[in-house]
Scaffold this motif. Structure first.
Motif, mmCIF file in Angstrom:
data_model
loop_
_atom_site.group_PDB
_atom_site.id
_atom_site.type_symbol
_atom_site.label_atom_id
_atom_site.label_comp_id
_atom_site.label_asym_id
_atom_site.label_seq_id
_atom_site.Cartn_x
_atom_site.Cartn_y
_atom_site.Cartn_z
ATOM 1 N N VAL A 92 0.840 -1.207 0.000
ATOM 2 C CA VAL A 92 0.000 0.000 0.000
ATOM 3 C C VAL A 92 0.875 1.257 0.000
ATOM 4 O O VAL A 92 0.601 2.217 -0.724
ATOM 5 C CB VAL A 92 -0.956 -0.009 1.215
ATOM 6 N N GLU A 93 1.954 1.229 0.774
ATOM 7 C CA GLU A 93 2.834 2.393 0.890
ATOM 8 C C GLU A 93 3.494 2.746 -0.442
ATOM 9 O O GLU A 93 3.714 3.918 -0.741
ATOM 10 C CB GLU A 93 3.907 2.101 1.947
ATOM 11 N N THR A 94 3.804 1.732 -1.253
ATOM 12 C CA THR A 94 4.516 1.974 -2.518
ATOM 13 C C THR A 94 3.585 1.945 -3.733
ATOM 14 O O THR A 94 4.046 1.972 -4.873
ATOM 15 C CB THR A 94 5.617 0.911 -2.716
ATOM 16 N N LEU A 95 2.280 1.896 -3.504
ATOM 17 C CA LEU A 95 1.326 1.760 -4.598
ATOM 18 C C LEU A 95 1.450 2.888 -5.628
ATOM 19 O O LEU A 95 1.332 2.657 -6.837
ATOM 20 C CB LEU A 95 -0.097 1.700 -4.046
ATOM 21 N N ALA A 96 1.725 4.099 -5.174
ATOM 22 C CA ALA A 96 1.836 5.232 -6.092
ATOM 23 C C ALA A 96 2.994 5.066 -7.073
ATOM 24 O O ALA A 96 3.017 5.700 -8.136
ATOM 25 C CB ALA A 96 1.997 6.532 -5.311
ATOM 26 N N GLU A 97 3.959 4.198 -6.738
ATOM 27 C CA GLU A 97 5.109 3.974 -7.611
ATOM 28 C C GLU A 97 4.862 2.887 -8.651
ATOM 29 O O GLU A 97 5.690 2.665 -9.532
ATOM 30 C CB GLU A 97 6.328 3.595 -6.768
ATOM 31 N N ALA A 98 3.724 2.204 -8.560
ATOM 32 C CA ALA A 98 3.415 1.137 -9.512
ATOM 33 C C ALA A 98 3.173 1.720 -10.899
ATOM 34 O O ALA A 98 2.611 2.807 -11.039
ATOM 35 C CB ALA A 98 2.186 0.353 -9.054
ATOM 36 N N GLU A 99 3.602 0.994 -11.916
ATOM 37 C CA GLU A 99 3.412 1.445 -13.298
ATOM 38 C C GLU A 99 1.972 1.219 -13.731
ATOM 39 O O GLU A 99 1.424 0.137 -13.536
ATOM 40 C CB GLU A 99 4.344 0.660 -14.222
ATOM 41 N N GLN A 100 1.361 2.223 -14.330
ATOM 42 C CA GLN A 100 0.030 2.062 -14.896
ATOM 43 C C GLN A 100 0.209 1.593 -16.335
ATOM 44 O O GLN A 100 0.680 2.331 -17.196
ATOM 45 C CB GLN A 100 -0.753 3.369 -14.857
ATOM 46 N N VAL A 101 -0.168 0.345 -16.596
ATOM 47 C CA VAL A 101 0.057 -0.256 -17.906
ATOM 48 C C VAL A 101 -0.905 0.301 -18.941
ATOM 49 O O VAL A 101 -0.532 0.587 -20.075
ATOM 50 C CB VAL A 101 -0.070 -1.799 -17.809
ATOM 51 N N LEU A 102 -2.170 0.459 -18.556
ATOM 52 C CA LEU A 102 -3.202 0.953 -19.460
ATOM 53 C C LEU A 102 -4.082 1.958 -18.730
ATOM 54 O O LEU A 102 -4.195 1.917 -17.505
ATOM 55 C CB LEU A 102 -4.091 -0.201 -19.942
ATOM 56 N N ALA A 103 -4.708 2.807 -19.497
ATOM 57 C CA ALA A 103 -5.702 3.702 -18.896
ATOM 58 C C ALA A 103 -6.884 2.865 -18.421
ATOM 59 O O ALA A 103 -7.228 1.859 -19.047
ATOM 60 C CB ALA A 103 -6.167 4.716 -19.940
ATOM 61 N N PRO A 104 -7.521 3.232 -17.300
ATOM 62 C CA PRO A 104 -8.656 2.457 -16.801
ATOM 63 C C PRO A 104 -9.728 2.291 -17.870
ATOM 64 O O PRO A 104 -10.106 3.253 -18.545
ATOM 65 C CB PRO A 104 -9.179 3.305 -15.632
ATOM 66 N N GLY A 105 -10.173 1.045 -18.069
ATOM 67 C CA GLY A 105 -11.223 0.749 -19.030
ATOM 68 C C GLY A 105 -10.772 0.677 -20.475
ATOM 69 O O GLY A 105 -11.586 0.464 -21.368
ATOM 70 N N ALA A 106 -9.464 0.837 -20.749
ATOM 71 C CA ALA A 106 -8.977 0.842 -22.137
ATOM 72 C C ALA A 106 -9.203 -0.510 -22.806
ATOM 73 O O ALA A 106 -9.712 -0.593 -23.904
ATOM 74 C CB ALA A 106 -7.502 1.218 -22.183
ATOM 75 N N ARG A 107 -8.798 -1.564 -22.149
ATOM 76 C CA ARG A 107 -9.036 -2.919 -22.642
ATOM 77 C C ARG A 107 -8.692 -3.890 -21.522
ATOM 78 O O ARG A 107 -8.160 -3.510 -20.497
ATOM 79 C CB ARG A 107 -8.243 -3.222 -23.902
ATOM 80 N N PHE A 108 -8.958 -5.151 -21.749
ATOM 81 C CA PHE A 108 -8.715 -6.169 -20.739
ATOM 82 C C PHE A 108 -7.221 -6.313 -20.467
ATOM 83 O O PHE A 108 -6.409 -6.370 -21.390
ATOM 84 C CB PHE A 108 -9.274 -7.511 -21.225
ATOM 85 N N HIS A 109 -6.870 -6.382 -19.203
ATOM 86 C CA HIS A 109 -5.488 -6.652 -18.803
ATOM 87 C C HIS A 109 -5.518 -7.276 -17.417
ATOM 88 O O HIS A 109 -5.949 -6.637 -16.460
ATOM 89 C CB HIS A 109 -4.657 -5.366 -18.779
ATOM 90 N N TYR A 110 -5.087 -8.520 -17.315
ATOM 91 C CA TYR A 110 -5.086 -9.209 -16.021
ATOM 92 C C TYR A 110 -4.095 -8.533 -15.082
ATOM 93 O O TYR A 110 -3.001 -8.166 -15.489
ATOM 94 C CB TYR A 110 -4.715 -10.687 -16.207
ATOM 95 N N SER A 111 -4.459 -8.397 -13.811
ATOM 96 C CA SER A 111 -3.603 -7.700 -12.860
ATOM 97 C C SER A 111 -3.506 -8.462 -11.544
ATOM 98 O O SER A 111 -4.466 -8.497 -10.765
ATOM 99 C CB SER A 111 -4.145 -6.290 -12.599
ATOM 100 N N ASN A 112 -2.345 -9.056 -11.285
ATOM 101 C CA ASN A 112 -2.102 -9.668 -9.985
ATOM 102 C C ASN A 112 -2.141 -8.615 -8.885
ATOM 103 O O ASN A 112 -2.601 -8.878 -7.778
ATOM 104 C CB ASN A 112 -0.749 -10.384 -9.976
ATOM 105 N N LEU A 113 -1.651 -7.421 -9.201
ATOM 106 C CA LEU A 113 -1.654 -6.340 -8.218
ATOM 107 C C LEU A 113 -3.080 -6.017 -7.774
ATOM 108 O O LEU A 113 -3.339 -5.821 -6.583
ATOM 109 C CB LEU A 113 -0.977 -5.093 -8.794
ATOM 110 N N ALA A 114 -4.015 -5.979 -8.722
ATOM 111 C CA ALA A 114 -5.407 -5.682 -8.367
ATOM 112 C C ALA A 114 -5.971 -6.748 -7.437
ATOM 113 O O ALA A 114 -6.693 -6.430 -6.482
ATOM 114 C CB ALA A 114 -6.261 -5.567 -9.634
ATOM 115 N N PHE A 115 -5.648 -8.031 -7.680
ATOM 116 C CA PHE A 115 -6.120 -9.095 -6.791
ATOM 117 C C PHE A 115 -5.470 -8.976 -5.415
ATOM 118 O O PHE A 115 -6.111 -9.238 -4.394
ATOM 119 C CB PHE A 115 -5.857 -10.472 -7.405
#
Length: 203
Positions: free
Chosen positions: A18-41
Motif C-alpha cells: 500500500v505504501e509503494t502503490l503510487a510507484e506502480a506502473e500504470q500499464v493501461l488507462a482504466p477501461g482501455a481494454r482487458f489486462h489481467y492484474s495480480n496487483l489488483a487481486f
C-alpha cells in the motif's frame, strides 16, 4: 510494481504494498481494454482484510473453505504435497523450485489443493450454497465484464473468473501458475461439467 515482484519473487507485505502503490506502473488507462492484474487481486485481498477485520487467509478458511468442506485447499502445502519443478527448453535437467512466500500478495494466488476439492469448488461456483454465496452473485461472476478479443469474443473476464466461449457454450474458471506449478479450472454452469488440470512443472 516498482520492485518487479513477479520477477524477483520477493513479495512485499500488505503495508509495504500500500505504501509503494503510487510507484506502480500504470500499464493501461482504466477501461482501455482487458489486462489481467495480480496487483489488483492483491489489493482486493487487503480490502477484504480491512472490511472484515480478519487476516485474509482466516477469512477465506472461515467463510468459504470450511463451510464447503474443502479441507485439502490450503494456503500452505500439507503432506502429501507435490514438489514443483522447473524444466527449461533446450536444456537437459530438472530443477526443484524453491517455495515462494507471497506476503501481501496472498490473495493473488498460490493456494494448494487437490483435483477433487477444486472440482467441488467449481461445482459450488456453478450452483452455490446460498448460505455461502448468493446465486445472483455467482451468476454475476460468470457474466462477461471485459472482452479479451473484441473481434471474435472467444475469451473475456467476469468478476474474478475467466470466461471462454465455444459457440454457444460459455466456460468459466481460472488458470494460474507459480514457480513449479501450473493449474487450470474450467466449468460450464449450464451443463454442470467441471474440468481441472494440475501440473508440478513450469518453464
Amino acid at each position: 510494481t516498482q520492485d518487479d515482484a513477479w520477477l524477483s519473487l520477493r513479495f512485499a507485505s500488505a503495508a509495504e504494498l500500500v505504501e509503494t502503490l503510487a510507484e506502480a506502473e500504470q500499464v493501461l488507462a482504466p477501461g482501455a481494454r482487458f489486462h489481467y492484474s495480480n496487483l489488483a487481486f492483491a489489493l482486493l485481498g487487503i480490502v477484504v482484510e480491512r472490511a472484515s477485520g480478519m487476516p485474509y487467509a482466516d477469512y477465506v478458511r472461515e467463510r468459504l473453505l470450511a463451510p464447503l468442506g474443502l479441507a485439502r485447499i490450503t494456503f500452505e502445502p500439507e503432506p502429501p504435497a507435490a514438489t514443483g519443478y522447473l524444466v527449461q527448453p533446450y536444456v537437459e535437467g530438472i530443477w526443484e523450485e524453491a517455495p515462494v512466500e507471497t506476503g501481501g500478495w496472498i490473495s493473488a494466488g498460490q493456494l494448494w489443493g487437490t483435483v477433487g476439492d477444486l472440482c467441488l469448488w467449481a461445482a459450488f461456483l456453478a450452483d452455490p450454497d446460498e448460505s455461502v454465496l448468493g446465486s445472483s452473485s455467482a451468476e454475476e461472476m460468470r457474466t462477461v465484464q471485459a472482452i479479451d478479443d473484441h473481434e471474435r469474443w472467444l475469451s473475456g473476464y467476469g468478476l474474478g473468473l475467466g470466461l471462454r466461449r465455444d459457440d454457444d457454450r460459455i466456460l468459466a474458471g481460472h488458470g494460474g501458475s507459480m514457480p513449479g506449478f501450473i493449474a487450470q479450472l474450467l466449468f460450464s454452469a449450464k451443463e454442470k461439467v467441471v474440468a481441472v488440470a494440475l501440473t508440478n512443472e513450469s518453464e
